[in-house]
Design a protein around this motif. Sequence first.
Motif, PDB file in Angstrom:
ATOM      1  N   GLN A  96       0.835  -1.207   0.000  1.00 54.00           N
ATOM      2  CA  GLN A  96       0.000   0.000   0.000  1.00 54.00           C
ATOM      3  C   GLN A  96       0.868   1.254   0.000  1.00 54.00           C
ATOM      4  O   GLN A  96       0.582   2.212  -0.712  1.00 54.00           O
ATOM      5  CB  GLN A  96      -0.931  -0.006   1.234  1.00 54.00           C
ATOM      6  CG  GLN A  96      -1.909   1.134   1.261  1.00 54.00           C
ATOM      7  CD  GLN A  96      -2.891   1.084   0.105  1.00 54.00           C
ATOM      8  OE1 GLN A  96      -3.306   0.014  -0.309  1.00 54.00           O
ATOM      9  NE2 GLN A  96      -3.246   2.240  -0.418  1.00 54.00           N
ATOM     10  N   LYS A  97       1.953   1.270   0.781  1.00 50.85           N
ATOM     11  CA  LYS A  97       2.862   2.423   0.814  1.00 50.85           C
ATOM     12  C   LYS A  97       3.507   2.638  -0.548  1.00 50.85           C
ATOM     13  O   LYS A  97       3.640   3.772  -1.014  1.00 50.85           O
ATOM     14  CB  LYS A  97       3.936   2.224   1.879  1.00 50.85           C
ATOM     15  CG  LYS A  97       3.431   2.413   3.291  1.00 50.85           C
ATOM     16  CD  LYS A  97       4.557   2.226   4.288  1.00 50.85           C
ATOM     17  CE  LYS A  97       4.051   2.350   5.711  1.00 50.85           C
ATOM     18  NZ  LYS A  97       5.128   2.140   6.696  1.00 50.85           N
ATOM     19  N   GLU A  98       3.916   1.545  -1.196  1.00 47.05           N
ATOM     20  CA  GLU A  98       4.521   1.661  -2.519  1.00 47.05           C
ATOM     21  C   GLU A  98       3.526   2.213  -3.535  1.00 47.05           C
ATOM     22  O   GLU A  98       3.876   3.050  -4.376  1.00 47.05           O
ATOM     23  CB  GLU A  98       5.050   0.305  -2.979  1.00 47.05           C
ATOM     24  CG  GLU A  98       6.270  -0.176  -2.225  1.00 47.05           C
ATOM     25  CD  GLU A  98       6.688  -1.580  -2.606  1.00 47.05           C
ATOM     26  OE1 GLU A  98       5.981  -2.219  -3.422  1.00 47.05           O
ATOM     27  OE2 GLU A  98       7.713  -2.041  -2.082  1.00 47.05           O
ATOM     28  N   GLU A  99       2.280   1.747  -3.461  1.00 46.24           N
ATOM     29  CA  GLU A  99       1.247   2.256  -4.372  1.00 46.24           C
ATOM     30  C   GLU A  99       0.981   3.741  -4.124  1.00 46.24           C
ATOM     31  O   GLU A  99       0.824   4.523  -5.071  1.00 46.24           O
ATOM     32  CB  GLU A  99      -0.040   1.447  -4.208  1.00 46.24           C
ATOM     33  CG  GLU A  99       0.050   0.037  -4.751  1.00 46.24           C
ATOM     34  CD  GLU A  99      -1.202  -0.782  -4.467  1.00 46.24           C
ATOM     35  OE1 GLU A  99      -2.125  -0.245  -3.808  1.00 46.24           O
ATOM     36  OE2 GLU A  99      -1.253  -1.937  -4.911  1.00 46.24           O
ATOM     37  N   ASP A 100       0.937   4.142  -2.845  1.00 48.69           N
ATOM     38  CA  ASP A 100       0.717   5.555  -2.514  1.00 48.69           C
ATOM     39  C   ASP A 100       1.876   6.409  -3.017  1.00 48.69           C
ATOM     40  O   ASP A 100       1.668   7.503  -3.560  1.00 48.69           O
ATOM     41  CB  ASP A 100       0.552   5.736  -0.999  1.00 48.69           C
ATOM     42  CG  ASP A 100      -0.734   5.107  -0.480  1.00 48.69           C
ATOM     43  OD1 ASP A 100      -1.629   4.834  -1.314  1.00 48.69           O
ATOM     44  OD2 ASP A 100      -0.830   4.899   0.744  1.00 48.69           O
ATOM     45  N   ALA A 101       3.105   5.945  -2.860  1.00 50.65           N
ATOM     46  CA  ALA A 101       4.272   6.695  -3.329  1.00 50.65           C
ATOM     47  C   ALA A 101       4.260   6.809  -4.851  1.00 50.65           C
ATOM     48  O   ALA A 101       4.570   7.867  -5.407  1.00 50.65           O
ATOM     49  CB  ALA A 101       5.549   6.020  -2.857  1.00 50.65           C
ATOM     50  N   ALA A 102       3.884   5.740  -5.539  1.00 49.00           N
ATOM     51  CA  ALA A 102       3.831   5.770  -7.002  1.00 49.00           C
ATOM     52  C   ALA A 102       2.735   6.729  -7.470  1.00 49.00           C
ATOM     53  O   ALA A 102       2.916   7.476  -8.449  1.00 49.00           O
ATOM     54  CB  ALA A 102       3.584   4.370  -7.547  1.00 49.00           C
TER      55      ALA A 102
END
Length: 137
Positions: free
Chosen positions: A109-115
């Motif tokens: 989820q953090k990676e998706e938010d950063a992307a």
Amino acid sequence: MALKIRLARGGSKKRPYYHVVVADVRSPRDGRFIERLGYWNPMLAKDDAARVSLNQERIQHWLDNGALPTDRVARFMAEAGMMTREARNNPNKAQPGKKAQERAAEKKQKEEDAAAAAAEAAAAPAEEAPVEEAAAE
């Protein structure tokens, strides 16, 4: 009297040898048994013909009289064609635990938010310096 067709260990230390026996379920593993039905020598190669030997007639007699084979003996009997045994498979065995799955979901989820934030920043027009400040320089 409940009967099992099971293995009784023999042999010396670090050199196991097993007898396939029919015994009362309450008797100890290497203790009293009713009849010896075969043997298994795990020290031999898997393709060796002398690795497992079963007296199929006597095993069938004891099965007809209510004896139940243990899992390992059932495997031997299935290989000999005496019975059918479905292969056991636990597809969930190799999956991580509950907390590890939660941590992986949070990381994803953090990676998706950063992307998504990076995509928004790239899509937004760059702010230009005010005209007055650009002229003064």
